[in-house]
Design a protein around this motif. Structure first.
Motif, PDB file in Angstrom:
ATOM      1  N   VAL A   1      -2.219  -9.393  -5.253  1.00 22.53           N
ATOM      2  CA  VAL A   1      -0.918  -8.724  -5.271  1.00 22.53           C
ATOM      3  C   VAL A   1      -0.575  -8.221  -3.872  1.00 22.53           C
ATOM      4  CG1 VAL A   1       0.324  -6.695  -6.129  1.00 22.53           C
ATOM      5  CG2 VAL A   1      -1.040  -8.075  -7.706  1.00 22.53           C
ATOM      6  N   HIS A   2      -1.570  -7.662  -3.188  1.00 24.44           N
ATOM      7  CA  HIS A   2      -1.309  -7.095  -1.856  1.00 24.44           C
ATOM      8  C   HIS A   2      -0.915  -8.181  -0.854  1.00 24.44           C
ATOM      9  CE1 HIS A   2      -1.507  -4.256   1.427  1.00 24.44           C
ATOM     10  NE2 HIS A   2      -2.315  -5.064   2.092  1.00 24.44           N
ATOM     11  N   SER A   3      -1.579  -9.337  -0.915  1.00 26.04           N
ATOM     12  CA  SER A   3      -1.241 -10.404   0.043  1.00 26.04           C
ATOM     13  C   SER A   3       0.175 -10.913  -0.190  1.00 26.04           C
ATOM     14  CB  SER A   3      -2.248 -11.556  -0.069  1.00 26.04           C
ATOM     15  OG  SER A   3      -2.158 -12.226  -1.313  1.00 26.04           O
ATOM     16  N   ILE A   4       0.592 -11.014  -1.450  1.00 20.56           N
ATOM     17  CA  ILE A   4       1.958 -11.456  -1.746  1.00 20.56           C
ATOM     18  C   ILE A   4       2.958 -10.384  -1.329  1.00 20.56           C
ATOM     19  CG2 ILE A   4       3.551 -12.029  -3.623  1.00 20.56           C
ATOM     20  CD1 ILE A   4       1.271 -13.466  -5.014  1.00 20.56           C
ATOM     21  N   ALA A   5       2.639  -9.124  -1.593  1.00 19.41           N
ATOM     22  CA  ALA A   5       3.525  -8.027  -1.190  1.00 19.41           C
ATOM     23  C   ALA A   5       3.719  -8.014   0.321  1.00 19.41           C
ATOM     24  CB  ALA A   5       2.946  -6.690  -1.661  1.00 19.41           C
ATOM     25  N   THR A   6       2.618  -8.209   1.056  1.00 19.18           N
ATOM     26  CA  THR A   6       2.693  -8.218   2.520  1.00 19.18           C
ATOM     27  C   THR A   6       3.545  -9.377   3.008  1.00 19.18           C
ATOM     28  OG1 THR A   6       0.488  -7.204   2.677  1.00 19.18           O
ATOM     29  CG2 THR A   6       1.325  -8.342   4.636  1.00 19.18           C
ATOM     30  N   ALA A   7       3.357 -10.561   2.414  1.00 16.87           N
ATOM     31  CA  ALA A   7       4.120 -11.741   2.835  1.00 16.87           C
ATOM     32  C   ALA A   7       5.615 -11.575   2.591  1.00 16.87           C
ATOM     33  CB  ALA A   7       3.601 -12.977   2.100  1.00 16.87           C
ATOM     34  N   LEU A   8       5.962 -10.838   1.521  1.00 16.84           N
ATOM     35  CA  LEU A   8       7.370 -10.695   1.155  1.00 16.84           C
ATOM     36  C   LEU A   8       7.992  -9.400   1.680  1.00 16.84           C
ATOM     37  CD1 LEU A   8       7.175 -11.969  -2.540  1.00 16.84           C
ATOM     38  CD2 LEU A   8       7.996 -13.217  -0.546  1.00 16.84           C
ATOM     39  N   GLY A   9       7.142  -8.518   2.250  1.00 16.03           N
ATOM     40  CA  GLY A   9       7.659  -7.269   2.796  1.00 16.03           C
ATOM     41  C   GLY A   9       8.080  -6.275   1.736  1.00 16.03           C
TER      42      GLY A   9
ATOM     43  N   ASP B   1       6.473  -3.481  -1.614  1.00 19.97           N
ATOM     44  CA  ASP B   1       5.271  -2.713  -1.968  1.00 19.97           C
ATOM     45  C   ASP B   1       4.500  -3.423  -3.078  1.00 19.97           C
ATOM     46  OD1 ASP B   1       6.002  -1.425  -4.728  1.00 19.97           O
ATOM     47  OD2 ASP B   1       7.739  -1.031  -3.469  1.00 19.97           O
ATOM     48  N   ASP B   2       3.237  -3.030  -3.231  1.00 20.95           N
ATOM     49  CA  ASP B   2       2.341  -3.704  -4.176  1.00 20.95           C
ATOM     50  C   ASP B   2       2.854  -3.619  -5.614  1.00 20.95           C
ATOM     51  OD1 ASP B   2       0.826  -4.105  -1.942  1.00 20.95           O
ATOM     52  OD2 ASP B   2      -1.011  -3.192  -2.732  1.00 20.95           O
ATOM     53  N   LYS B   3       3.375  -2.475  -6.012  1.00 17.43           N
ATOM     54  CA  LYS B   3       3.837  -2.298  -7.388  1.00 17.43           C
ATOM     55  C   LYS B   3       4.996  -3.233  -7.699  1.00 17.43           C
ATOM     56  CE  LYS B   3       5.458   1.190 -10.688  1.00 17.43           C
ATOM     57  NZ  LYS B   3       5.813   2.616 -10.889  1.00 17.43           N
ATOM     58  N   THR B   4       5.924  -3.353  -6.758  1.00 18.90           N
ATOM     59  CA  THR B   4       7.070  -4.250  -6.963  1.00 18.90           C
ATOM     60  C   THR B   4       6.599  -5.701  -7.052  1.00 18.90           C
ATOM     61  OG1 THR B   4       8.507  -2.733  -5.753  1.00 18.90           O
ATOM     62  CG2 THR B   4       9.285  -4.996  -6.031  1.00 18.90           C
ATOM     63  N   ALA B   5       5.693  -6.073  -6.136  1.00 21.51           N
ATOM     64  CA  ALA B   5       5.176  -7.444  -6.146  1.00 21.51           C
ATOM     65  C   ALA B   5       4.456  -7.746  -7.456  1.00 21.51           C
ATOM     66  CB  ALA B   5       4.227  -7.644  -4.964  1.00 21.51           C
ATOM     67  N   ASP B   6       3.669  -6.790  -7.945  1.00 25.95           N
ATOM     68  CA  ASP B   6       2.936  -6.997  -9.193  1.00 25.95           C
ATOM     69  C   ASP B   6       3.897  -7.235 -10.352  1.00 25.95           C
ATOM     70  OD1 ASP B   6       0.473  -7.086 -10.690  1.00 25.95           O
ATOM     71  OD2 ASP B   6       1.005  -5.130 -11.512  1.00 25.95           O
ATOM     72  N   GLY B   7       5.012  -6.518 -10.355  1.00 21.84           N
ATOM     73  CA  GLY B   7       6.007  -6.703 -11.408  1.00 21.84           C
ATOM     74  C   GLY B   7       6.605  -8.099 -11.398  1.00 21.84           C
ATOM     75  N   TYR B   8       6.931  -8.600 -10.195  1.00 18.91           N
ATOM     76  CA  TYR B   8       7.502  -9.942 -10.086  1.00 18.91           C
ATOM     77  C   TYR B   8       6.480 -11.021 -10.463  1.00 18.91           C
ATOM     78  CZ  TYR B   8      11.631  -8.064  -7.716  1.00 18.91           C
ATOM     79  OH  TYR B   8      12.793  -7.393  -7.419  1.00 18.91           O
ATOM     80  N   ILE B   9       5.245 -10.862 -10.007  1.00 23.36           N
ATOM     81  CA  ILE B   9       4.198 -11.845 -10.310  1.00 23.36           C
ATOM     82  C   ILE B   9       3.937 -11.895 -11.813  1.00 23.36           C
ATOM     83  CG2 ILE B   9       1.770 -12.451  -9.973  1.00 23.36           C
ATOM     84  CD1 ILE B   9       2.023 -10.922  -7.238  1.00 23.36           C
ATOM     85  N   SER B  10       3.842 -10.734 -12.434  1.00 21.93           N
ATOM     86  CA  SER B  10       3.610 -10.675 -13.880  1.00 21.93           C
ATOM     87  C   SER B  10       4.759 -11.330 -14.644  1.00 21.93           C
ATOM     88  CB  SER B  10       3.445  -9.221 -14.333  1.00 21.93           C
ATOM     89  OG  SER B  10       2.299  -8.636 -13.757  1.00 21.93           O
ATOM     90  N   ALA B  11       5.983 -11.083 -14.190  1.00 23.85           N
ATOM     91  CA  ALA B  11       7.140 -11.679 -14.862  1.00 23.85           C
ATOM     92  C   ALA B  11       7.116 -13.199 -14.756  1.00 23.85           C
ATOM     93  CB  ALA B  11       8.428 -11.125 -14.254  1.00 23.85           C
ATOM     94  N   ALA B  12       6.727 -13.706 -13.588  1.00 20.04           N
ATOM     95  CA  ALA B  12       6.684 -15.164 -13.387  1.00 20.04           C
ATOM     96  C   ALA B  12       5.612 -15.814 -14.253  1.00 20.04           C
ATOM     97  CB  ALA B  12       6.448 -15.478 -11.911  1.00 20.04           C
ATOM     98  N   THR B  13       4.470 -15.154 -14.394  1.00 19.15           N
ATOM     99  CA  THR B  13       3.406 -15.724 -15.228  1.00 19.15           C
ATOM    100  C   THR B  13       3.722 -15.558 -16.713  1.00 19.15           C
ATOM    101  OG1 THR B  13       2.139 -13.666 -14.976  1.00 19.15           O
ATOM    102  CG2 THR B  13       1.590 -15.478 -13.511  1.00 19.15           C
ATOM    103  N   GLU B  14       4.372 -14.463 -17.091  1.00 16.38           N
ATOM    104  CA  GLU B  14       4.759 -14.275 -18.485  1.00 16.38           C
ATOM    105  C   GLU B  14       5.763 -15.333 -18.937  1.00 16.38           C
ATOM    106  OE1 GLU B  14       6.103 -10.266 -18.675  1.00 16.38           O
ATOM    107  OE2 GLU B  14       4.094  -9.435 -18.378  1.00 16.38           O
ATOM    108  N   SER B  15       6.555 -15.847 -18.009  1.00 16.23           N
ATOM    109  CA  SER B  15       7.508 -16.911 -18.349  1.00 16.23           C
ATOM    110  C   SER B  15       6.812 -18.246 -18.548  1.00 16.23           C
ATOM    111  CB  SER B  15       8.547 -17.051 -17.228  1.00 16.23           C
ATOM    112  OG  SER B  15       7.977 -17.687 -16.083  1.00 16.23           O
TER     113      SER B  15
END
Length: 394
Positions: free
Chosen positions: A231-239, A241-255
């Motif tokens: 989560v942290h590496s994706i958050a860093t790449a996208l600029g 925070d970790d919590k926001t990135a985790d939400g997007y990643i979870s949503a993409a996998t839940e789909s």
């Protein structure tokens, strides 16, 4: 002329195993447009062909506007009860996640009527929550994927060769994509499907308003298939925070557009919590977002092998053995297999590098190196197998 239909034999066989078992709801899950609705219709055709009368079969597509009022769970229940015969009937509810409280409807039907129930859903979230809470021990989940390589070549009248494999990697495996379509139409169609998933299965359910960041996250995940990410590496790449990135990643996998493969410590015999690997459900959709690069062939092939192992019912993890990594540890029915994947091992140094993780495993479970190179072989008990032959079950 309408394109021919792919008969999803393996999934139909699984459904037939549970026919007339009214103690379990059969729930078919998978990414949007992978063929769930078509599978239902194929199974209904089989029922009718075996002598089941029309009045004993109830089918509802809950995404249809004609069924909008039945998104209310009480109205859905009353409607189904009103049209059911007194004896055994078959109920098919397509895209059941549209109904808030669907699990109470299904539980009540299983108590109040003698019915064989089949459901589909395009979002993993409703399964991980509602199912575990309300349907434990009363449901059978069938995880559906787009076309296997074997189905793909049969559908498109192709040979099981390297050219067909490259085509499969390029245009993907969704049933609505055909080999005779031109490239522009293919990628326009795949973009449409991706947008459909984002809008209907992510934004609507998760109430996400930053469409741009959501799409950027998905694009980044496509670019990182086969790589260990956090989560942290994706958050860093996208600029972000970790919590926001985790939400997007979870949503993409839940789909169900992506899957996350956990890492497994082969020495400590435990699942590791960090640096999962990401794999996409359809490589054609990835190529509609990210320009194809021949240097990515190994990772794309690894992605396809992961999906095929999942299709075959394995629980798949990524093996960690000290500093070495085994691409896949595949467990099923108390048995284990190890897989390493490489586009080519014709270079001796590449062959040595790919064999080393498998050679370091000291148990007696089967070990296989899959490659696009022609022919098969053996290296110290490790089977070296052509991946196209493996994919079609040879």
């Amino acid at each position: 002329m309408e394109p021919k239909e792919v008969i999803r034999t393996e999934y139909l066989d699984r459904l037939n195993r549970y026919r007339n078992d009214t103690g379990f709801a059969k729930i078919i899950t998978g990414m949007r447009r992978c063929g769930k609705s078509t599978l239902m219709k194929q199974y209904i055709f089989e029922l009718k062909s075996s002598g089941v009368k029309d009045e004993k079969i109830i089918f509802m597509n809950l995404e249809s506007l004609s069924n909008k009022k039945y998104l209310d769970p009480d109205m859905l229940y009353e409607h189904l009860i009103s049209v059911m015969p007194d004896d055994l009937c078959y109920v098919f509810l397509d895209e059941i996640q549209k109904v808030n409280g669907w699990e109470n409807v299904i539980s009540s039907l299983m108590v109040d009527r003698k019915c064989d129930i089949y459901l589909t859903g395009s979002n993993a979230y409703f399964l991980s929550t509602e199912l575990s809470t309300y349907m434990t021990g009363r449901s059978i989940r069938i995880n559906m994927f787009p076309l296997s390589f074997k189905e793909f070549i049969g559908y498109n009248s192709l040979y099981a060769d390297i050219d067909s494999l490259k085509r499969y990697m390029s245009i993907g495996s969704l049933p609505l994509i055909r080999n005779d379509m031109d490239r522009e139409r293919i990628f326009e169609t795949l973009d449409m499907v991706r947008s459909d998933v984002i809008v209907k299965d992510i934004q609507t359910r998760k109430k996400m308003t930053d469409n741009t960041m959501l799409r950027r996250t998905i694009e980044y995940m496509f670019s990182e298939i086969g790589n260990p990410v956090s989560v942290h590496s994706i958050a860093t790449a996208l600029g972000i925070d970790d919590k926001t990135a985790d939400g997007y990643i979870s949503a993409a996998t839940e789909s169900l557009m992506f899957y996350r493969a956990k890492r497994y410590d082969l020495r400590g015999k435990k699942i590791l919590r960090t640096n999962d690997k990401i794999y996409c459900t359809d490589t054609g959709m990835r190529n509609a977002v990210i320009e194809e690069d021949l240097r990515d062939r190994g990772r794309v092939l690894e992605n396809l092998v992961y999906l095929e192992l999942m299709r075959r019912g394995y629980r798949v993890t990524v093996g960690k053995l000290g500093d070495l990594e085994v691409d896949f540890v595949a467990d099923r029915s108390g048995k284990r297999e190890y897989f390493q994947v490489a586009w080519s091992v014709e270079d001796d140094r590449t062959l040595e590098r790919e064999l080393r993780p498998l050679e370091s495993i000291k148990d007696n479970f089967k070990k296989t190196l899959l490659t696009a190179d022609p022919g098969n072989g053996n290296a110290g008990g490790i089977e070296i197998k052509n991946v196209t032959e493996w994919m079609i079950g040879k």
